[in-house]
Design an enzyme around this catalytic site. Sequence first.
Site, short mmCIF file in Angstrom:
data_model
loop_
_atom_site.label_atom_id
_atom_site.label_comp_id
_atom_site.label_asym_id
_atom_site.label_seq_id
_atom_site.Cartn_x
_atom_site.Cartn_y
_atom_site.Cartn_z
N SER A 1 0.81 -1.21 0.00
CA SER A 1 0.00 0.00 0.00
C SER A 1 0.85 1.26 0.00
CB SER A 1 -0.95 -0.05 1.21
OG SER A 1 -1.87 1.00 1.18
N ASP B 1 10.35 5.39 -9.65
CA ASP B 1 9.89 6.02 -10.89
C ASP B 1 10.59 7.35 -11.15
OD1 ASP B 1 8.22 3.92 -11.36
OD2 ASP B 1 6.35 5.02 -11.02
N LYS C 1 -0.51 -4.09 -3.63
CA LYS C 1 -1.81 -3.51 -3.27
C LYS C 1 -1.91 -2.11 -3.85
CE LYS C 1 -4.86 -2.30 0.58
NZ LYS C 1 -5.11 -0.91 0.17
#
Length: 559
Positions: free
Chosen positions: A297, A308, A322
């Site tokens: 999460s 990223d 998740k």
Amino acid sequence: MKTTEMGKRIIVFLLAVVPAMAMQAQKSKNHNFDVAKNLDIFNNIYRNLDLMYVDTLNPSEVIGNGINAMLRSLDPYTEYYPEDKNKELSMMLTGKYAGIGAVVRYHQKLKRVIIDEPYEGMPSAEVGLKKGDIILSIDDSSMVDKTVSYVSDRLRGEPGTSFVLRVERPSTGKEMTFKVTRRNIKLPEIPYYGMREGGIGYINLNSFTEGCAKDMRRAFVDLKERGATKLVLDLRNNGGGSLSEAVDIINMWVPKGLTLVETKGKLRQANREYKTRLEPVDTVMPIVVLVNGETASASEITAGSLQDLDRGVVLGTRTYGKGLVQVPLDLPYNTTMKLTTSKYYIPSGRCIQAVNYKHSGGGYTEHIADSLTHVFRTRAGREVRDGGGIKPDVEVKPDTLPNIVFYLDRIDSAEVMLDYVVGYIASHPTIAPAKDFRLSDAEFEDFKQKVIKSGFTYDPMSGKKFDELVKLAKIEGYYDGAKVEFDSLKAKLNHDVALDLERSKEDIKRIIEQDIVAAYYFQAGAVEAALDHDKQLAEAERLLRDEASYRALLAPKTE
């Protein structure tokens, strides 16, 4: 002429749109009818059960089971909380509850609930409760022969309320009485942070509850002031929490104004962008983020966003997977539903939710071929993929413990390890600092003899695999021809507990040391004591010391 042609095109377009709109309206009408029909059927079934069933029904239980069965057909995170379970949801969302601040467990041999771990600075530790104390009564209510959940429910209550707790201390056999006042308990989001060799700062973050971003900022600034020039952020076993707290934590290392997370759902209200809103603390310090299969999460948002944006290297094993967002929804009669409303997407545009989440139990349990996933690019052009969890830039699996260690530390075992630790604490008023404490060879020998005398046994995995091999060999007709070899191998696989204890000496010592340290220095000490034996942390530190390798991992791959 042109006007006429355009008019014809508009007419044709309208003729194409009208049937589509009609089909959509019909589809919506059919859906609404199906909803009304099935609700009417459900109401009639329960009404007839309540009227004619041979036994009297408990409506909360029967309808509650129906609700839970309905939600189980969806994703694993949409859950119903009846009135008596709302406190569980509140604690999950805030990390707070009112009680004494201690872990309790069931002692299998004693058949009693005991104090397992008092939390630092909490009522249990302040009044003097210790690991191993046997809970006898709370006020005038006996806790003998009660379950862990029963005792735990009665230790909790409204903040400010007091009760009398009677325990037996196993080291002395004496009964002791404590007056304990409950208060709001908030578990530390950062159980430990500190400096490692070579200017490497280390922060262990175990949840994303309210206010944790401020604590993280304070810890990071403190490490910088103490000379940290590199950072290890440990998110292993961090199950996540608040998305906005995660954004504020990432913001410490990336510029203001970046979109880190987008949530997209069926309703417009579920669509939202989360941007960094503060000036960063440090945008250049090398960072390694430690992750594992229980990193989930908000933890995945943090690790994935740093990956990223090429702001840090992710190291460990693939994360949980998740990528679904839940909101609490108030229902009538003080009931609540935690409802999945959207998916989240991190800076590269990928969603890391496991593909078949409705059937997989929630986590990344399937191995999807790259051909079935989608390629995304980091800011620098590195290839990353969706399909389930964050794949680390550097995969490092943790050391596995020998089978005997698992059985020694199991709650349903003879609990000889727990008893040894409780006895050790009783005879040692103080110990060395957490990072320096070591169990001596003589003390390990004492433990080994206690294990042997206790009659401890366990099921070695090699024995189980051998039995499976024998069964398979008999089915395939090979057993009779190889019986002599099978008998010889079986004789060699018969485990000797004393020999197995000696073989696994170093692993067992480390587990005992961490348990003992936790009793003196609490959770922070236990984390610190484990660091020098941490294979993944060692690799993270090696990478941070090798600047060329670190930079190479963040550079796009050339074809």
